[in-house]
Design an enzyme around this catalytic site. Structure first.
Site, PDB file in Angstrom:
ATOM      1  N   THR A 186      30.297  45.371  44.741  1.00 35.70           N
ATOM      2  CA  THR A 186      31.221  44.672  45.532  1.00 35.70           C
ATOM      3  C   THR A 186      30.736  45.173  46.762  1.00 35.70           C
ATOM      4  O   THR A 186      30.165  46.142  46.912  1.00 35.70           O
ATOM      5  CB  THR A 186      32.520  45.150  45.405  1.00 35.70           C
ATOM      6  OG1 THR A 186      32.689  46.652  45.628  1.00 35.70           O
ATOM      7  CG2 THR A 186      33.159  44.768  43.940  1.00 35.70           C
ATOM      8  N   GLU A 331      34.920  41.586  40.529  1.00 34.90           N
ATOM      9  CA  GLU A 331      35.209  42.310  39.107  1.00 34.90           C
ATOM     10  C   GLU A 331      35.487  41.364  38.094  1.00 34.90           C
ATOM     11  O   GLU A 331      36.053  42.010  36.800  1.00 34.90           O
ATOM     12  CB  GLU A 331      36.383  43.539  39.654  1.00 34.90           C
ATOM     13  CG  GLU A 331      36.112  44.536  40.225  1.00 34.90           C
ATOM     14  CD  GLU A 331      35.905  44.052  41.954  1.00 34.90           C
ATOM     15  OE1 GLU A 331      35.784  42.873  42.232  1.00 34.90           O
ATOM     16  OE2 GLU A 331      35.941  45.039  42.621  1.00 34.90           O
ATOM     17  N   LYS A 444      52.855  43.334  58.137  1.00 33.24           N
ATOM     18  CA  LYS A 444      54.161  43.534  58.059  1.00 33.24           C
ATOM     19  C   LYS A 444      54.886  43.428  59.628  1.00 33.24           C
ATOM     20  O   LYS A 444      54.771  44.253  60.313  1.00 33.24           O
ATOM     21  CB  LYS A 444      54.166  44.734  57.483  1.00 33.24           C
ATOM     22  CG  LYS A 444      53.498  44.715  56.085  1.00 33.24           C
ATOM     23  CD  LYS A 444      53.742  46.086  55.475  1.00 33.24           C
ATOM     24  CE  LYS A 444      52.814  46.376  54.321  1.00 33.24           C
ATOM     25  NZ  LYS A 444      51.350  46.802  54.785  1.00 33.24           N
ATOM     26  N   TRP A 449      56.952  40.244  54.895  1.00 29.53           N
ATOM     27  CA  TRP A 449      55.467  39.953  55.007  1.00 29.53           C
ATOM     28  C   TRP A 449      55.000  38.722  55.699  1.00 29.53           C
ATOM     29  O   TRP A 449      55.825  37.705  55.282  1.00 29.53           O
ATOM     30  CB  TRP A 449      54.909  40.083  53.750  1.00 29.53           C
ATOM     31  CG  TRP A 449      54.672  41.463  53.272  1.00 29.53           C
ATOM     32  CD1 TRP A 449      55.226  42.707  53.943  1.00 29.53           C
ATOM     33  CD2 TRP A 449      54.077  42.030  51.754  1.00 29.53           C
ATOM     34  NE1 TRP A 449      54.503  43.730  53.175  1.00 29.53           N
ATOM     35  CE2 TRP A 449      54.241  43.420  52.020  1.00 29.53           C
ATOM     36  CE3 TRP A 449      53.931  41.118  50.773  1.00 29.53           C
ATOM     37  CZ2 TRP A 449      53.954  44.071  50.906  1.00 29.53           C
ATOM     38  CZ3 TRP A 449      53.332  42.050  49.659  1.00 29.53           C
ATOM     39  CH2 TRP A 449      53.417  43.224  49.723  1.00 29.53           C
TER      40      TRP A 449
HETATM   41  P1  ADP Z   1      34.348  41.488  47.865  1.00 25.33           P
HETATM   42  O1  ADP Z   1      35.082  42.305  47.124  1.00 25.33           O
HETATM   43  O2  ADP Z   1      32.633  41.976  47.999  1.00 25.33           O
HETATM   44  O3  ADP Z   1      34.608  40.881  49.071  1.00 25.33           O
HETATM   45  P2  ADP Z   1      34.429  39.216  46.028  1.00 25.33           P
HETATM   46  O4  ADP Z   1      33.967  37.924  46.131  1.00 25.33           O
HETATM   47  O5  ADP Z   1      34.609  39.981  45.005  1.00 25.33           O
HETATM   48  O6  ADP Z   1      33.745  40.091  47.058  1.00 25.33           O
HETATM   49  O7  ADP Z   1      36.030  39.176  46.771  1.00 25.33           O
HETATM   50  C1  ADP Z   1      36.981  38.793  45.867  1.00 25.33           C
HETATM   51  C2  ADP Z   1      38.192  38.632  46.855  1.00 25.33           C
HETATM   52  O8  ADP Z   1      37.940  37.292  47.720  1.00 25.33           O
HETATM   53  C3  ADP Z   1      39.305  38.215  46.112  1.00 25.33           C
HETATM   54  O9  ADP Z   1      40.004  39.354  45.769  1.00 25.33           O
HETATM   55  C4  ADP Z   1      40.224  37.294  47.217  1.00 25.33           C
HETATM   56  O10 ADP Z   1      40.791  38.261  48.175  1.00 25.33           O
HETATM   57  C5  ADP Z   1      39.265  36.811  48.040  1.00 25.33           C
HETATM   58  N1  ADP Z   1      39.059  35.160  47.408  1.00 25.33           N
HETATM   59  C6  ADP Z   1      38.218  34.647  46.676  1.00 25.33           C
HETATM   60  N2  ADP Z   1      38.490  33.475  46.254  1.00 25.33           N
HETATM   61  C7  ADP Z   1      39.696  33.102  46.895  1.00 25.33           C
HETATM   62  C8  ADP Z   1      40.480  32.041  47.253  1.00 25.33           C
HETATM   63  N3  ADP Z   1      40.117  31.140  46.852  1.00 25.33           N
HETATM   64  N4  ADP Z   1      41.377  32.068  47.848  1.00 25.33           N
HETATM   65  C9  ADP Z   1      41.898  33.176  48.930  1.00 25.33           C
HETATM   66  N5  ADP Z   1      40.989  34.433  48.475  1.00 25.33           N
HETATM   67  C10 ADP Z   1      40.198  34.402  47.775  1.00 25.33           C
END
Ligand code: ADP
Length: 547
Positions: A186, A331, A444, A449
């Site tokens: 990640t 993940e 916040k 929120w």
């Molecule tokens: P990194 O953790 O390296 O930023 P990831 O691709 O694993 O890369 O990121 C996952 C995160 O991306 C999710 O937990 C979420 O916050 C965000 N995410 C992924 N797809 C969407 C979506 N369609 N809408 C909003 N947020 C998203």
């Protein structure tokens, strides 16, 4: 009583042999970094994968060893996926947009044995080779005549020479399906990067579920161009899914600008693509400013960050491209939810259907999810209450590579393990999940929120706004108040007052940002997401007029 069915392990090598046997002449087309187009078939690909597996075996790569890549989407990268994974070793894809120091850290943490790279990344390799003692050889993914002449890299190998040295028959081992096949770290906006280590089983189950019609919906009749990089969460599984369904696969290489993508879409009759919202901005700008239409492109998956409704509308209404809005994370291999209409939505007016498309959608079979409050108790699925999103399933991590970051899971009162996603979401009565924020981005205000994603999506709907980000700024009375940061479209003007007025009637009044700041660009992270940590730093001395 045991069932009496054959016990065949689920292995990625079987995807390759399946594609080669049942779709031998279906094409794989790549734009190479040299600029030319390379084309061959699944059958050719399988032969070269066998050659590479033989060569790597001869070079001393054992089962379980990690072989890294620093590469664009292309056929050689695909071969490395299947050769390394198929022989029981682990393909470790590295994001070249990370800082070189971080790349070296990741290589050392993974203890990579070999690293294969596109020549674009030669300067990175030259900078870090001396810092990576576990790497026995650096493989330049090119022909002999393109090999760098005066490189100081020790043990520099030529990919095509390796391939030529191996026979094209390889007996893919029938290993335990729970063995590791791929590793992806990640981005690690906080703390060290953490490795998600996928198994053969998790990869195949994810591909089955993701290929279904109401998930990503991929077919042998599709010509699929993954814009989403193979160095980030396996290009959302597409290299595996395309072999499973026998789809034509088209790789854009390094040319990700609107013009290059558009030309490849047309030349290769692309029907299907996938990428993060920021890459589509470039393509949409190019087609709109040149008055172009797509001849075959009809569906695209968009995820990685929230897809603004304005983008979904533009694709649907102006170009007839259906947007499949999806949510996932490294993940989760990565796919968790997809927003597709149910039968009961079919007769709804377009505006109500848009409400569905804007959500992140329903769980795939295989991903269980729930939202919980601070006390860990389940929250109602009413589409309004929001809480921490937890997931579990056979393609969700249970821990990170080499235990980095400790035990990430939370146990519920039934003893079930859940993975906390770090996202805050609502779930409605039909099971559609909607992300309101990443927990660290939530604003916040006065104990309540505010969703930065909602505010960004609305701002992007304004015709003069190219990009928008909303962050919380400290406020003496309210704790935090939202600040809207905007990049205007080229040649367009819009004032703070106009933008704030644009929110009227669309959100609760107290959600309206306290101020607007105009910038030339918004920093993006290694995976194309708004880099809010950087923005918060940039605006750390900024004071709200209301403060
Ligand atoms: P990194 O953790 O390296 O930023 P990831 O691709 O694993 O890369 O990121 C996952 C995160 O991306 C999710 O937990 C979420 O916050 C965000 N995410 C992924 N797809 C969407 C979506 N369609 N809408 C909003 N947020 C998203």
């Amino acid at each position: 009583m045991q069932g009496l069915m054959m016990d065949m392990p689920l292995l990625v090598s079987s995807l390759l042999t399946h594609a080669a046997r049942h779709f031998p002449d279906v094409e794989i087309v790549s734009r190479r970094i040299e600029g030319d187009i390379h084309r061959y078939t699944w059958s050719d690909c399988a032969q070269r994968c066998a050659q590479l597996a033989n060569a790597l075996t001869a070079a001393g790569v054992n089962q379980g060893d990690r072989v890294a890549t620093l590469a664009w989407n292309g056929y050689r990268h695909l071969e490395t996926y299947y050769a390394v994974g198929g022989m029981g070793s682990v393909i470790h894809t590295i994001n070249p947009r990370l800082h070189p120091e971080q790349i070296a850290w990741i290589i050392n943490h993974a203890e990579d044995r070999y690293l294969a790279f596109d020549l674009t990344f030669l300067p990175i390799i030259e900078g870090i080779a001396a810092l990576c003692p576990t790497v026995r050889g650096w493989i330049a993914m090119c022909d002999r005549d393109r090999m760098p002449a005066d490189s100081k890299i020790p043990n520099l190998l030529c990919y095509e020479e390796l391939i030529a040295s191996g026979s094209n028959a390889f007996d893919w081992p029938q290993i335990d399906e729970r063995s590791a096949v791929a590793l992806c770290y990640t981005s690690g906006t906080t703390g060290n990067p953490k490795g998600a280590l996928y198994s053969h089983r998790s990869t195949i189950l994810h591909a089955y579920a993701a290929a279904l019609p109401d998930a990503m919906g991929c077919s042998t009749r599709d010509s699929i161009l993954p814009v989403v990089p193979m160095f980030h969460v396996n290009a959302w599984g597409l290299p595996y899914i395309c072999a499973m369904v026998g789809a034509k696969l088209v790789f854009p290489g390094a040319a990700l600008d609107g013009k290059s993508l558009y030309e490849l879409f047309e030349a290769e009759k692309i029907t299907y693509s996938a990428g993060v919202p920021t890459v589509w901005l470039g393509l949409l700008q190019y087609v709109s400013s040149n008055n172009l239409k797509f001849s075959t492109f009809s569906r695209t998956v968009i995820g990685g960050s929230a897809c603004p409704p304005a983008m979904i509308k533009a694709f649907r209404e102006q170009y007839g491209v259906e947007v499949i809005h999806a949510w996932g994370m490294t993940e989760l291999s990565p796919l968790g939810t997809v927003s597709q209409l149910m039968s009961k939505h079919l007769d709804l007016p377009e505006s109500d259907q848009m409400t569905v498309f804007a959500k992140q959608g329903k769980s795939l079979f295989g991903v269980d999810m729930k939202i919980v409050g601070d006390d860990g108790q389940d929250l109602p699925w009413d589409g309004k209450t929001f809480g921490d999103l937890l997931v579990r399933g056979p393609w969700v991590v249970k821990s990170y590579f080499r235990g980095e970051g400790g035990d990430p899971l939370r146990k519920d009162e039934h003893g079930h393990d859940w993975f906390p996603t770090g996202d805050v979401a609502t779930i409605d009565a039909d099971g559609y999940m909607q992300i309101t924020d990443r927990s660290k981005d939530v604003i916040k205000s006065g104990g309540e929120w505010i969703s930065s994603i909602d505010l960004e999506n609305l701002a992007i709907g304004h015709p003069a706004v190219a990009q928008a980000a909303v962050i919380g700024i400290a406020h003496p009375k309210w704790d935090e108040r939202p600040l809207l940061i905007v990049v205007r479209k080229a040649g367009m003007d819009v004032s703070k007052e106009e933008l704030l007025a644009y929110y009227e009637g669309k959100i609760a009044k107290w959600w309206t940002p306290d101020d607007v700041q105009f910038v030339d660009s918004i920093p993006l992270g290694a995976t194309g997401k708004l880099l809010k940590t950087r923005l918060r730093e940039q605006f750390k001395d900024y004071r709200l007029p209301s403060a």
